[in-house]
Design an enzyme around this catalytic site. Structure first.
Site, PDB file in Angstrom:
ATOM      1  N   LYS A  22      -9.605 -40.860-128.541  1.00  8.13           N
ATOM      2  CA  LYS A  22     -10.928 -41.483-128.500  1.00  8.13           C
ATOM      3  C   LYS A  22     -11.154 -42.333-129.749  1.00  8.13           C
ATOM      4  O   LYS A  22     -11.615 -43.477-129.669  1.00  8.13           O
ATOM      5  CB  LYS A  22     -11.989 -40.380-128.393  1.00  8.13           C
ATOM      6  CG  LYS A  22     -13.364 -40.913-128.149  1.00  8.13           C
ATOM      7  CD  LYS A  22     -14.369 -39.799-127.980  1.00  8.13           C
ATOM      8  CE  LYS A  22     -14.206 -39.075-126.672  1.00  8.13           C
ATOM      9  NZ  LYS A  22     -15.319 -38.199-126.336  1.00  8.13           N
ATOM     10  N   ARG A  92     -18.406 -36.013-131.649  1.00 13.27           N
ATOM     11  CA  ARG A  92     -17.570 -35.709-130.476  1.00 13.27           C
ATOM     12  C   ARG A  92     -16.145 -35.414-130.888  1.00 13.27           C
ATOM     13  O   ARG A  92     -15.626 -36.024-131.819  1.00 13.27           O
ATOM     14  CB  ARG A  92     -17.491 -36.905-129.526  1.00 13.27           C
ATOM     15  CG  ARG A  92     -18.792 -37.301-128.893  1.00 13.27           C
ATOM     16  CD  ARG A  92     -18.606 -38.645-128.201  1.00 13.27           C
ATOM     17  NE  ARG A  92     -19.863 -39.258-127.903  1.00 13.27           N
ATOM     18  CZ  ARG A  92     -20.455 -39.211-126.706  1.00 13.27           C
ATOM     19  NH1 ARG A  92     -19.883 -38.588-125.710  1.00 13.27           N
ATOM     20  NH2 ARG A  92     -21.609 -39.785-126.515  1.00 13.27           N
ATOM     21  N   GLY A 101     -13.413 -32.405-121.404  1.00 12.71           N
ATOM     22  CA  GLY A 101     -14.390 -31.318-121.366  1.00 12.71           C
ATOM     23  C   GLY A 101     -13.938 -30.019-122.000  1.00 12.71           C
ATOM     24  O   GLY A 101     -14.638 -29.019-121.919  1.00 12.71           O
ATOM     25  N   ARG A 336     -10.207 -44.733-122.872  1.00 19.10           N
ATOM     26  CA  ARG A 336      -8.952 -44.001-123.027  1.00 19.10           C
ATOM     27  C   ARG A 336      -8.169 -44.122-121.735  1.00 19.10           C
ATOM     28  O   ARG A 336      -8.737 -44.471-120.690  1.00 19.10           O
ATOM     29  CB  ARG A 336      -9.199 -42.534-123.365  1.00 19.10           C
ATOM     30  CG  ARG A 336      -9.928 -41.796-122.276  1.00 19.10           C
ATOM     31  CD  ARG A 336     -10.177 -40.351-122.638  1.00 19.10           C
ATOM     32  NE  ARG A 336     -10.959 -39.695-121.611  1.00 19.10           N
ATOM     33  CZ  ARG A 336     -11.581 -38.543-121.771  1.00 19.10           C
ATOM     34  NH1 ARG A 336     -11.533 -37.911-122.909  1.00 19.10           N
ATOM     35  NH2 ARG A 336     -12.258 -38.000-120.774  1.00 19.10           N
ATOM     36  N   SER A 850      30.623 -26.631-110.492  1.00 13.35           N
ATOM     37  CA  SER A 850      29.177 -26.671-110.294  1.00 13.35           C
ATOM     38  C   SER A 850      28.587 -25.538-111.123  1.00 13.35           C
ATOM     39  O   SER A 850      28.941 -24.371-110.932  1.00 13.35           O
ATOM     40  CB  SER A 850      28.848 -26.497-108.820  1.00 13.35           C
ATOM     41  OG  SER A 850      27.463 -26.434-108.662  1.00 13.35           O
ATOM     42  N   CYS A 918      23.776 -26.559-109.929  1.00  7.77           N
ATOM     43  CA  CYS A 918      23.083 -26.197-108.695  1.00  7.77           C
ATOM     44  C   CYS A 918      22.117 -25.031-108.883  1.00  7.77           C
ATOM     45  O   CYS A 918      21.526 -24.549-107.935  1.00  7.77           O
ATOM     46  CB  CYS A 918      24.078 -25.895-107.579  1.00  7.77           C
ATOM     47  SG  CYS A 918      25.100 -24.464-107.930  1.00  7.77           S
ATOM     48  N   TYR A 938      25.866 -35.059-111.299  1.00  7.61           N
ATOM     49  CA  TYR A 938      24.680 -34.917-110.439  1.00  7.61           C
ATOM     50  C   TYR A 938      23.938 -33.631-110.780  1.00  7.61           C
ATOM     51  O   TYR A 938      24.488 -32.733-111.437  1.00  7.61           O
ATOM     52  CB  TYR A 938      25.091 -34.885-108.949  1.00  7.61           C
ATOM     53  CG  TYR A 938      25.876 -33.646-108.584  1.00  7.61           C
ATOM     54  CD1 TYR A 938      25.237 -32.472-108.208  1.00  7.61           C
ATOM     55  CD2 TYR A 938      27.274 -33.636-108.642  1.00  7.61           C
ATOM     56  CE1 TYR A 938      25.952 -31.324-107.923  1.00  7.61           C
ATOM     57  CE2 TYR A 938      27.989 -32.497-108.348  1.00  7.61           C
ATOM     58  CZ  TYR A 938      27.321 -31.343-107.995  1.00  7.61           C
ATOM     59  OH  TYR A 938      28.023 -30.202-107.717  1.00  7.61           O
TER      60      TYR A 938
END
Ligand code: PEP
Ligand code: MG
Length: 965
Positions: A22, A92, A101, A336, A850, A918, A938
């Protein structure tokens, strides 16, 4: 002396770390000459110093505040504490990352009894001054002294004349004066001292109060949830007040430069006439849409629209603005980067590329991969929805504040939502409006429904950030939190009753509506963005630790069924990285064959082993007649053995099932590699549990004994016949014996994976036969099949050598019998640390690795995953012993080191070794980044994480994401 305070014209947009989002935004706007009230920012460093000094302002801070205050006085032509011409201030919070908030604000600092009286007696602003004063007492009391808002609200509400007007606009000045008096009494009762009438004391305490709110419960919860570090601190912005509550030509509002729910390029926001700051966000009254401002205050609207456009272009991103119009003069109080839904984030990024504002790479880096999951949010089944409307189940429609569909039971407060949510219930939090104190319940709820509040209310903003469906301003329902009911259309709903909310349309239904999966192909913007992401991965050129060069990561999927494989492919997966074959064994129509196979496996395998033993000896002593005799006998035994017969029959039945399974997957993945893992879990996992069997047997035995004792003329009707029960008892006993024989103290380290395949080769041979028969059959139909056989849990190269030789022989036999040529690979999972440590030897026998990082993590840490997650792991993470759950985010130092070593050494032996992952980590963005750095080819993850992984892979290739939290 440290500089703790920056005037707005001393900062700029790049100082977010020090001035907060801000503060940096206010500085940038001030420099750009936009109408920002004068003010200054106290740095985040000051906040950290405040905590370090044990809640005391650091040396020099207060003096710098006083000097900066002089400047505000000069710029505003007003004086702090001067009844003739009073300057009031807002104080603030504003951290580096927006936490809407979650921290506190105090407005109207500097208002005192003297000033109020002066204004009230000299001018015509009596109403206005008392309105400011009562707001100050409440906000100061709440933020600085932690007085529950309800203490004030109860009194305020007693004065309310209409239900709708939550702002006090209909109150008279005299009533406001009474309210101020009442607030002061309550303040004194709670704090045990009078409300401070010295403006400097108010300012100092307000600054400290805002600092302290950095460690307020809701702020801490929010940071934990969003993984924002706790040591960033908040900046504090002190600004001259401007007043939106100064009559019919005044207003206050919140707006986004583009629609934060859909991404549409159109000003989106709302405002309230004659109201102040927090009223819009607090959701106390449902505000008006921003378009209406064009009619109410046309000049201010035109000016505001121009500023919004300018800021959107300047920041090259959607902005979230707060503004106030004081008697026709527009002020901008904040800009913002705005929070947005995933769909909006993707649309805005793609639009901005098309508008020439940002590059494709920037667009890719702007989206949080985790957010993509939101785009796959379920929607209600339209057929069910139509039926619900037809049968009067539509209870009302509110604002579609955050998209997605959720069904669950109603909870009326955050604590209940949290506890039910944690217990696994789907909960919809229903409130008149939400406040920051409700965040813990919102985190656990599946959806949020509020009676009041607009599309920029607290509930809406937080829900969008969390990616949860939310409806606000649903005035067709009335929520009574005291009775714990809500009312609609003459019906009443209590806590625990089921409702469904559609955040995409704003509709609320009674009952639970079924949901359907989303249609990815309709997400045109996402399809385009991920196309760019794939291109980044294909274009990038990584140099690996072994010196070789590689393209970026591909994303493959873990899928067992053709349906999942198709989904994965639609989502852009370029292969199947793990097909867990045992999942197919659990299916109902196969389980009885699996049981037969297991029950007879030991005996049948014993007989086979005996044959091969004698064959071996026979080869050594071909002339020994006793050997020939033994051979004959054992062959005879094989031929007559019931166990062998049943075992073979079960394998044959399973062969047919498996062949069909693989045919489907090969068809779905035509042209792409499919890694099929041979059976992995210990066999007892396919059998009933030992304790359950024991219980069943005890019951059967008791019943049989009981029947024996009954008088002959007495029969129990619901009891099966004794013969039937005896047969069942025999079967259960046989099963119990098999389970007993297979029980292990530590099954995860026992007879599983490659060990199982070597000791019971019939099972894995059957699987390989099925794979290659399916592959040959589909190849014959013109489908391009690329099978890769994955042998799980290798620990020693000898295991792999033996297993591979045995299985490749089966493969070649099938290929030959079918007269086909096939591209295939044999490889292994790296799940046992020893296999990573001996990767160069292992890769002699494997064409691919793998990394099964679920097991590799389990075995590297020595944690049993199931026990760890339920027992100590949570405590470890909460208390900071471990930085993350290593089963979710890869442990780079330990497990990661093994992976890097195995990749490098494996490729030294076999330069074209294919390497992937995996385990669950394959869909986790930070772990994907690691996989990129470790040089993997991968990552393979569940189909629904493929989209996320594609984006994360591209971000890794671009060197990481660049975005706000
Ligand atoms: C693994 O261990 O990472 C893996 C993928 O295998 P599973 O989860 O089936 O043990
Ligand atoms: Mg495993």
């Amino acid at each position: 002396m440290t500089k703790w305070v920056y005037l707005f014209d001393e900062g700029n947009k790049d100082m977010r770390e020090l001035l907060g989002g801000k503060g940096a935004g206010l500085a940038e706007m001030t420099r750009a000459g936009l109408p920002v009230p004068p003010g200054f920012t106290i740095t985040t460093e000051a906040c950290n110093a405040y905590f370090k000094a044990g809640h005391a302002l650091p040396d020099g801070l207060w003096d710098q505040v006083c000097t900066a205050l002089d400047r505000i006085e000069q710029q505003s032509w007003k004086k702090f504490g001067d009844p003739e011409n009073p300057l009031l201030l807002s104080v603030r919070s504003g951290a580096k990352f927006s936490m809407p908030g979650m921290m506190d604000t105090v407005l109207n600092i500097g208002m005192t009894a003297d000033i109020v009286e002066h204004i009230a007696t000299t001018g015509d602003d009596r109403w206005f001054s008392y309105d400011c004063y009562r707001r100050l007492i409440q906000m100061f009391g709440h933020t600085v002294k932690h007085i529950d808002d309800e203490v004030f609200d109860v009194l305020f509400n007693q004065y309310q004349t209409t239900v709708d007007d939550g702002l006090g606009a209909s109150l008279t000045a005299a009533q406001l004066e009474e309210i101020v008096a009442g607030f002061k009494v309550r303040y004194q009762q709670f704090v045990q001292s009078v409300f401070p009438e010295d403006p400097m004391v108010q300012l100092r305490e307000a600054i400290e109060g805002v600092f302290a709110s950095w460690f307020g419960k809701r702020a801490v919860d929010y940071r934990n949830y969003n993984k924002i570090p706790h040591d960033l601190g908040t900046a504090v912005n002190v600004m001259a007040m401007v007043y939106g509550n100064r009559g019919s030509d005044s207003a206050t509002g919140v707006a986004f430069t583009r629609n934060p729910a859909t991404g549409e390029k159109k000003l989106y926001g709302e405002y309230l006439m004659n109201a102040q700051g927090e009223d819009v966000v607090a959701g106390i009254r449902t505000p008006q849409k921003i378009d209406a401002l064009q009619k109410d205050l046309p000049e201010s609207y035109a000016q505001f629209q121009k500023i919004c456009k300018m800021l959107d272009t300047h920041y090259r991103d959607m902005q979230d603005l707060e503004f106030t119009i004081e008697q026709g003069t527009l002020y901008i109080l904040q800009t913002r980067t705005g929070k947005r839904t995933a769909r909006a984030a993707v649309k805005i990024a793609v639009d901005m590329v098309h508008e020439g504002m940002i590059t494709k790479k920037e667009a890719i880096q702007r989206i949080a991969p985790e957010q993509i999951d939101q785009l796959l949010l379920p929607a209600f089944d339209p057929v069910e929805k139509k039926a619900a409307v037809a049968t009067g189940k539509l209870l009302g429609t509110g604002l579609n504040a955050s998209p997605g569909a959720a069904a669950g039971i109603v909870a009326f407060d955050a604590d209940t939502a949290k506890s039910w949510g944690e217990a696994g219930e789907a909960v919809i939090l229903v409130r008149p409006e939400t406040t920051p104190d409700d965040v813990h319940g919102m985190l656990q709820a599946k959806g949020i429904l509020t009676q009041r509040g607009g599309a920029t209310s607290h509930a809406a903003v937080v829900a969008r950030g969390l990616g949860k469906p939310c409806i606000t301003g649903c005035e067709m329902i009335r929520v009574d939190t005291r009775e714990r009911r809500f009312y609609s259309k003459g019906l009443s709903f209590g806590e625990g009753e089921p409702i469904s909310i559609d955040g995409t349309t704003g509709e609320v239904f009674s009952g639970l509506l079924a949901t359907i999966s989303p249609d990815f192909s309709r997400e045109k913007n996402l399809v385009e963005l991920l196309g760019w992401a794939d291109a980044v991965c294909d274009d990038v050129c990584r140099q690996n630790e072994d010196g070789s060069f590689k393209k970026g990561l591909q994303v493959w999927a873990n899928a067992e069924y053709p349906r999942d494989a198709r989904i994965a492919r639609d989502f852009g997966a370029r292969g199947i990285g793990l097909c867990r074959t045992e999942h197919m064994f659990f299916e109902q129509d196969r389980l009885s064959h699996v049981h037969q196979m297991i029950l007879n496996a030991t005996e049948a395998q014993g007989a086979y082993n005996a044959v091969s033993q004698i064959e071996k000896e026979l080869a050594l002593r071909p002339d020994d007649p006793r050997m020939g005799e033994e051979m004959k006998a054992i062959r005879q035994h094989l031929a007559e053995s019931e166990a062998v017969r049943k075992y073979e029959a079960a394998l044959q039945a399973l062969l047919a099932f498996q062949r069909k399974d693989f045919e489907g997957i090969f068809e779905a993945m035509d042209g792409l590699p499919v890694i099929i893992r041979l059976i992995d879990p210990p066999l007892h996992e396919f059998l009933p549990r030992y304790e359950e069997l024991l219980e069943e047997i005890t019951v059967l035995k008791t019943r049989i004994a009981l029947i024996g004792k009954l008088p002959e003329n007495l029969t129990l009707e619901d009891m099966p016949s004794i013969d039937k029960m005896k047969t069942e008892l025999d079967q259960r006993n046989a099963m119990l014996n098999a389970v007993k024989a297979m029980r292990e103290s530590n099954p995860m380290l026992g007879m599983r994976g490659i060990r199982l395949g070597l000791c019971f080769p019939g099972i894995v041979k059957m699987q390989v036969q099925a794979i290659f028969e399916a592959a040959c059959g589909q190849a014959r139909r013109g489908i391009r099949v690329l099978p890769e056989i994955m042998i799980p849990l290798t620990g020693h190269v000898n295991e792999l050598k033996a297993s591979r030789e045995m299985l490749e022989a089966v493969a070649l036999e099938v290929i030959e019998a079918n007269d086909q040529t096939l591209d295939y690979k044999f490889g292994t999972m790296i799940e046992v640390p020893r296999s990573a440590l001996t990767a160069s030897a292992i890769s002699e026998q494997a064409e691919f690795f793998s990394f099964g990082t679920n097991d590799l993590t389990q075995m590297t840490y020595g944690y049993s995953r199931d026990d760890a997650e339920g027992k100590f792991l949570r405590y470890y993470i909460e208390s900071g012993i471990l930085p993350e759950n290593p089963f979710q985010v890869i442990d780079e130092e330990g497990v990661g080191r093994l992976i890097r070593m195995a990749v490098t050494e494996g490729r030294q032996t076999r330069p074209d070794l294919e390497v992937g992952i995996c385990g669950e980590h394959g869909g986790n963005p930070p772990s994907i980044q690691f996989c990129h750095q470790a040089g993997l080819d991968y990552v393979s993850c569940s189909p629904y994480r493929v989209l996320t992984a594609r984006l994360a892979a591209a971000q890794a290739a671009l060197g990481g994401a660049e975005r706000d939290k």
